[in-house]
Design an enzyme around this catalytic site. Sequence first.
Site, PDB file in Angstrom:
ATOM      1  CG  ASN A   1      33.672 -88.335 -38.801  1.00 44.37           C
ATOM      2  OD1 ASN A   1      34.221 -87.328 -39.050  1.00 44.37           O
ATOM      3  ND2 ASN A   1      33.324 -88.721 -37.634  1.00 44.37           N
TER       4      ASN A   1
ATOM      5  CG  PHE B   1      36.209 -79.136 -36.548  1.00 43.07           C
ATOM      6  CD1 PHE B   1      35.509 -80.175 -36.338  1.00 43.07           C
ATOM      7  CD2 PHE B   1      36.925 -78.459 -35.893  1.00 43.07           C
ATOM      8  CE1 PHE B   1      35.565 -80.696 -35.006  1.00 43.07           C
ATOM      9  CE2 PHE B   1      37.083 -79.012 -34.372  1.00 43.07           C
ATOM     10  CZ  PHE B   1      36.040 -79.937 -33.925  1.00 43.07           C
TER      11      PHE B   1
ATOM     12  CB  SER C   1      37.137 -83.419 -33.384  1.00 42.37           C
ATOM     13  OG  SER C   1      37.430 -83.874 -34.648  1.00 42.37           O
TER      14      SER C   1
ATOM     15  CG  ASN D   1      38.408 -86.695 -37.580  1.00 41.01           C
ATOM     16  OD1 ASN D   1      39.517 -87.547 -37.686  1.00 41.01           O
ATOM     17  ND2 ASN D   1      37.275 -86.765 -37.621  1.00 41.01           N
ATOM     18  CB  THR D   2      41.116 -80.569 -35.481  1.00 36.54           C
ATOM     19  OG1 THR D   2      39.755 -80.380 -36.298  1.00 36.54           O
ATOM     20  CG2 THR D   2      41.809 -79.435 -35.371  1.00 36.54           C
TER      21      THR D   2
ATOM     22  CE  LYS E   1      30.458 -85.022 -29.032  1.00 41.11           C
ATOM     23  NZ  LYS E   1      29.504 -84.659 -30.280  1.00 41.11           N
TER      24      LYS E   1
ATOM     25  CG  ASN F   1      33.900 -86.163 -30.732  1.00 41.86           C
ATOM     26  OD1 ASN F   1      33.696 -86.650 -31.816  1.00 41.86           O
ATOM     27  ND2 ASN F   1      33.810 -84.979 -30.553  1.00 41.86           N
TER      28      ASN F   1
HETATM   29  C1  LIG Z   1      30.208 -87.923 -39.892  1.00 43.65           C
HETATM   30  C2  LIG Z   1      30.463 -87.515 -38.413  1.00 43.65           C
HETATM   31  C3  LIG Z   1      30.571 -86.130 -38.253  1.00 43.65           C
HETATM   32  C4  LIG Z   1      30.853 -85.767 -36.910  1.00 43.65           C
HETATM   33  N1  LIG Z   1      31.261 -84.573 -36.843  1.00 43.65           N
HETATM   34  C5  LIG Z   1      31.209 -83.899 -35.208  1.00 43.65           C
HETATM   35  C6  LIG Z   1      31.460 -82.360 -35.022  1.00 43.65           C
HETATM   36  O1  LIG Z   1      31.641 -81.860 -36.080  1.00 43.65           O
HETATM   37  N2  LIG Z   1      31.395 -82.065 -33.823  1.00 43.65           N
HETATM   38  C7  LIG Z   1      31.244 -82.963 -32.708  1.00 43.65           C
HETATM   39  O2  LIG Z   1      31.245 -82.638 -31.705  1.00 43.65           O
HETATM   40  N3  LIG Z   1      30.887 -84.302 -33.140  1.00 43.65           N
HETATM   41  C8  LIG Z   1      30.863 -84.941 -34.194  1.00 43.65           C
HETATM   42  N4  LIG Z   1      30.733 -86.220 -34.428  1.00 43.65           N
HETATM   43  C9  LIG Z   1      30.606 -86.983 -33.223  1.00 43.65           C
HETATM   44  C10 LIG Z   1      28.735 -87.302 -32.799  1.00 43.65           C
HETATM   45  O3  LIG Z   1      28.355 -86.115 -32.507  1.00 43.65           O
HETATM   46  C11 LIG Z   1      29.000 -88.289 -31.830  1.00 43.65           C
HETATM   47  O4  LIG Z   1      29.518 -87.629 -30.894  1.00 43.65           O
HETATM   48  C12 LIG Z   1      29.666 -89.638 -32.221  1.00 43.65           C
HETATM   49  O5  LIG Z   1      29.497 -89.951 -33.506  1.00 43.65           O
HETATM   50  C13 LIG Z   1      29.026 -90.771 -31.246  1.00 43.65           C
HETATM   51  O6  LIG Z   1      27.798 -91.005 -31.282  1.00 43.65           O
HETATM   52  P1  LIG Z   1      27.072 -91.984 -32.488  1.00 43.65           P
HETATM   53  O7  LIG Z   1      27.628 -93.280 -32.290  1.00 43.65           O
HETATM   54  O8  LIG Z   1      25.625 -91.887 -32.230  1.00 43.65           O
HETATM   55  O9  LIG Z   1      27.301 -91.583 -33.772  1.00 43.65           O
HETATM   56  C14 LIG Z   1      30.498 -86.684 -35.847  1.00 43.65           C
HETATM   57  C15 LIG Z   1      30.348 -88.012 -35.902  1.00 43.65           C
HETATM   58  C16 LIG Z   1      29.977 -88.441 -37.625  1.00 43.65           C
HETATM   59  C17 LIG Z   1      29.593 -89.732 -37.566  1.00 43.65           C
END
Ligand SMILES: Cc1cc2nc3c(=O)[nH]c(=O)nc-3n(C[C@H](O)[C@H](O)[C@H](O)COP(=O)(O)O)c2cc1C
Length: 343
Positions: free
Chosen positions: A116, A120, A181, A183-184, A218, A247
Amino acid sequence: MLYSSLLRPLLFRLPAERAHNLTMAQMRMLQSTALGRSLLRSFVGNIAPKPVNAMGLTFEHPVGLAAGLDKNAEAMEGFFALGFSHVEIGTLTPRPQPGNPQPRLFRLPEDQAIINRMGFNNRGAENAALRLAQRSHRWKIVGGNIGKNKDTPNEQAHEDYLLAMQALHTHVDYFTVNISSPNTPGLRDLQHEAALKSLLEAVATENKRLGAKPLAVKIAPDLTQEEVQNMARLAAESGFQGIIATNTTIGRNAPNTSQERIAAIGAGGLSGRPLTQKSTEVIGWVKEAVGDHLTIIGVGGVFTAQDVTDKRNAGADLVQVYTGFVYQGPSMVKQLQASWKNG
Ligand SMILES: Cc1cc2nc3c(=O)[nH]c(=O)nc-3n(C[C@H](O)[C@H](O)[C@H](O)COP(=O)(O)O)c2cc1C
């Protein structure tokens, strides 16, 4: 069963972000009535409490929903009905922002992964605060994950974190400072020592002034052991109570997906199965650096009871899921928490 045999095939036929929006719309609808909430609960069945005391809070059990799924605090009641012990809302920035252009969310089913680059997208901290003020589940735990707006330069980033914190402070049970993140643009530079120290200290000072809530930071999985351990020590010294590891990764270890597809997707953070081992390794580094001084929330590729056990053995006190939930659906919460042995 219902999820993997019926709902997931339907959802996976839609583009990923449409499926996400549709799911959130259903969740909002279902959570709004007693009947809807009991339907959601029926997906899961009874969950035996397995209390975990961490960061000065009591979590009903260790499995929570990771940040990014309920960015605007719209469906918390629904996720609680699905059995999560805590829901981390956000990332919320002080001002609303649209995020990156679509498409920005991609499934890699062969690797049980997601890429992704949402960036934000959110309606802003004050907007979320309005909904949080109405929440009825005061005994369930809501974390507020906060970040900076894209157009705020890093030199002023701390002002954004403080503004988001002020808007949410009376409404959430703990805060997560998200500096990881991918993505910022430039956000991860805030993980470097001097910038991190001044940011964490500013957040901790403001938090004290507002009436201390537990604070977590985080972190990214794309750091060296030394960087992770320095960050963890700094967080403890700055008065933080927790580390969330991790993350998404900028790595592209998705061996079952073609290189052409990976190249076509482009930039973004990879999550899910390919992250399982890496995030567990980072949890181990944090534990080695700070021992019991910080709560460790393990996130990254949690799908099975074994993944939970591995993260726990590495030092995690709690776990969160995102991608595993997309692939496995609601029944996973109960399975995961059932594997957690108290003590
Ligand atoms: C579509 C998507 C959007 C996410 N948005 C955020 C976010 O806004 N803030 C954040 O701290 N982590 C965000 N994450 C990261 C997740 O909270 C998590 O740390 C990461 O995906 C690893 O866990 P997972 O393998 O269970 O997905 C996002 C993950 C995904 C897949």
